[in-house]
Design a protein around this motif. Sequence first.
Motif, PDB file in Angstrom:
ATOM      1  N   TYR A 239       1.151  -1.628  -0.396  1.00 35.31           N
ATOM      2  CA  TYR A 239       0.170   0.231   0.258  1.00 35.31           C
ATOM      3  C   TYR A 239       0.993   0.848   0.108  1.00 35.31           C
ATOM      4  O   TYR A 239       1.998   1.257   0.711  1.00 35.31           O
TER       5      TYR A 239
ATOM      6  N   LYS B  47       0.495   5.090   1.142  1.00 31.51           N
ATOM      7  CA  LYS B  47       0.019   6.482   2.319  1.00 31.51           C
ATOM      8  C   LYS B  47      -0.098   7.327   1.518  1.00 31.51           C
ATOM      9  O   LYS B  47       0.559   8.142   0.819  1.00 31.51           O
TER      10      LYS B  47
ATOM     11  N   ASN C  88      -2.666   9.721   2.496  1.00 34.94           N
ATOM     12  CA  ASN C  88      -2.661  11.037   3.580  1.00 34.94           C
ATOM     13  C   ASN C  88      -2.844  10.280   5.166  1.00 34.94           C
ATOM     14  O   ASN C  88      -4.323   9.664   4.747  1.00 34.94           O
TER      15      ASN C  88
ATOM     16  N   ILE D 233      -5.474  10.751   7.967  1.00 35.77           N
ATOM     17  CA  ILE D 233      -7.412  11.346   8.094  1.00 35.77           C
ATOM     18  C   ILE D 233      -7.542  12.040   9.007  1.00 35.77           C
ATOM     19  O   ILE D 233      -8.312  12.999   9.176  1.00 35.77           O
TER      20      ILE D 233
ATOM     21  N   TYR E 150      -4.553   6.562   8.429  1.00 35.74           N
ATOM     22  CA  TYR E 150      -5.058   7.243   6.672  1.00 35.74           C
ATOM     23  C   TYR E 150      -5.379   6.766   5.154  1.00 35.74           C
ATOM     24  O   TYR E 150      -6.001   4.995   5.681  1.00 35.74           O
ATOM     25  N   ARG E 151      -5.323   7.368   4.456  1.00 34.88           N
ATOM     26  CA  ARG E 151      -6.346   7.145   3.464  1.00 34.88           C
ATOM     27  C   ARG E 151      -4.913   6.018   1.853  1.00 34.88           C
ATOM     28  O   ARG E 151      -3.909   7.243   2.821  1.00 34.88           O
TER      29      ARG E 151
ATOM     30  N   LYS F 187      -3.785   3.578  -1.489  1.00 31.28           N
ATOM     31  CA  LYS F 187      -3.957   2.777  -2.657  1.00 31.28           C
ATOM     32  C   LYS F 187      -3.374   1.965  -2.538  1.00 31.28           C
ATOM     33  O   LYS F 187      -2.086   2.082  -2.045  1.00 31.28           O
TER      34      LYS F 187
ATOM     35  N   ILE G 225      -8.947   3.130  -3.303  1.00 30.80           N
ATOM     36  CA  ILE G 225      -8.590   3.731  -2.407  1.00 30.80           C
ATOM     37  C   ILE G 225      -8.534   2.643  -1.054  1.00 30.80           C
ATOM     38  O   ILE G 225     -10.305   1.882  -1.038  1.00 30.80           O
TER      39      ILE G 225
ATOM     40  N   ALA H  80      -8.213   2.204   3.433  1.00 32.67           N
ATOM     41  CA  ALA H  80      -7.648   3.620   5.377  1.00 32.67           C
ATOM     42  C   ALA H  80      -7.469   2.177   5.253  1.00 32.67           C
ATOM     43  O   ALA H  80      -7.971   0.672   5.703  1.00 32.67           O
TER      44      ALA H  80
ATOM     45  N   TYR I 167     -12.958   2.064   2.533  1.00 36.79           N
ATOM     46  CA  TYR I 167     -12.442   4.001   2.618  1.00 36.79           C
ATOM     47  C   TYR I 167     -14.155   4.920   2.448  1.00 36.79           C
ATOM     48  O   TYR I 167     -14.650   4.267   1.193  1.00 36.79           O
TER      49      TYR I 167
ATOM     50  N   GLU J 112     -14.896   8.191   2.253  1.00 35.01           N
ATOM     51  CA  GLU J 112     -15.922   9.696   2.110  1.00 35.01           C
ATOM     52  C   GLU J 112     -15.804  10.420   4.077  1.00 35.01           C
ATOM     53  O   GLU J 112     -15.271  11.360   3.887  1.00 35.01           O
TER      54      GLU J 112
END
Length: 133
Positions: free
Chosen positions: A34, A36, A38, A40, A49-50, A52, A59, A61, A116, A118
């Motif tokens: 993954y 990182k 940003n 959250i 963290y958000r 990918k 995406i 979490a 994740y 929003e």
Amino acid sequence: MSDSECNESCTYTSDSENDITTCVLEGCRSIKNYKKLNKISEGTYGTVYRAKNKKNKKIVALKQLKHCSNIQNKGFALTSLREINILLQLKHENILSIKEVIIGKHLNEIYLVMEYIEHELKILLDSKASLFT
């Protein structure tokens, strides 16, 4: 994950600990899968963290669990075990699901990979902009 990949992502203090840890972590996945994006939020039990997924680009979490620094001496934190157990058992469209549990560069870095979302429920409730039935 192969033993060599697992050994690259973990830090060990002795050969016997290495053997035990490799056995326990056989098939483990790493934070290396993954990226990182940003931070959250941060709470009592972890930092979220958000991120990918590098393979499928989805995406997610990542919740880095706190209170894992003494995992080798005192064991896994009871609060973390409870959270993981409850979230794995609950299957409902309105409850966040855990996709997997992964490790960081060291054994005391444990992350929950979750879907994740929003919006945070507390912020939505505090804003009073939307009504819930």
